[in-house]
Design an enzyme around this catalytic site. Structure first.
Site: not given
Ligand code: AMP
Length: 180
Positions: A68, A105
């Site tokens: 995205r 996550e």
């Molecule tokens: P993080 O590395 O945990 O900060 O996760 C960020 C990436 O994972 C981003 O590229 C988001 O597209 C995706 N992502 C993680 N958690 C979510 C969520 N709850 N909703 C939407 N996208 C998420």
């Protein structure tokens, strides 16, 4: 449009999906925001704000994080009159400058930066949709810096502060349009 009006537009169109892609995860879906002409315009204006108005003012190139971040980053790059460099998931690039593994996550992944497109010393605006645990943005920032460039700011539509993603980004400036 004022930033407050633009934020209202994004908030109105943003959708959350419970238990996707796994039970217990609340997924924030930007698809309806991007599908709407005013939603895309508002998001682009808000994400471009740190480079246009503040942080360091001077940015040479946008780096968008798969997938995205490509949509958002390309729109921001156009708005700022800049190019875009993609940070891709492992195995997609024919020539790789640097590679980094990190925790999500949900799950884990490896990101790669393409060879020969990011100039040493380049001032980078990093763009993605969601800042959750910060693993993705942290890894992408390290990739950029490993190539001798500098992250001026990380611009993101939605921050989930409960997951403390900023902690993974150290001193780097974070510009979040919304928090949930
Ligand atoms: P993080 O590395 O945990 O900060 O996760 C960020 C990436 O994972 C981003 O590229 C988001 O597209 C995706 N992502 C993680 N958690 C979510 C969520 N709850 N909703 C939407 N996208 C998420």
């Amino acid at each position: 449009m004022s930033p407050a009006t633009d934020r209202d537009t994004v908030e109105r169109l943003l959708r959350d999906v419970p238990d996707f892609p796994e039970p217990g995860i609340r997924f924030w879906d930007l698809t309806p925001v991007l599908a709407d002409a005013e939603g895309l315009a508002a998001t682009t204006r808000l994400l471009s704000a740190p480079a246009a108005a503040g942080v360091d003012a001077e940015v040479d190139v946008v780096v968008g994080i798969e997938a995205r971040g490509f949509l958002l980053g390309a729109a921001v790059a156009q708005a700022l009159g800049l190019g875009i460099v993609p940070v891709r998931k492992q195995g997609k690039l024919p020539a790789v400058a640097a590679s980094r593994s990190y925790d999500l996550e949900y799950g884990s992944a490896t990101l790669e930066l393409p060879a020969d497109v990011l100039a040493p010393g380049a001032r980078v605006l990093l763009v993605d949709d969601v800042l959750a645990t910060g693993g993705t943005a942290g890894a992408a920032s390290e990739l950029v810096e490993q190539c001798g460039a500098r992250v001026v700011a990380f611009s993101v539509v939605l921050e989930l502060p409960a997951l403390h993603g900023r902690d993974r980004l150290g001193e780097r400036a974070v510009h979040a349009v919304l928090e949930r």
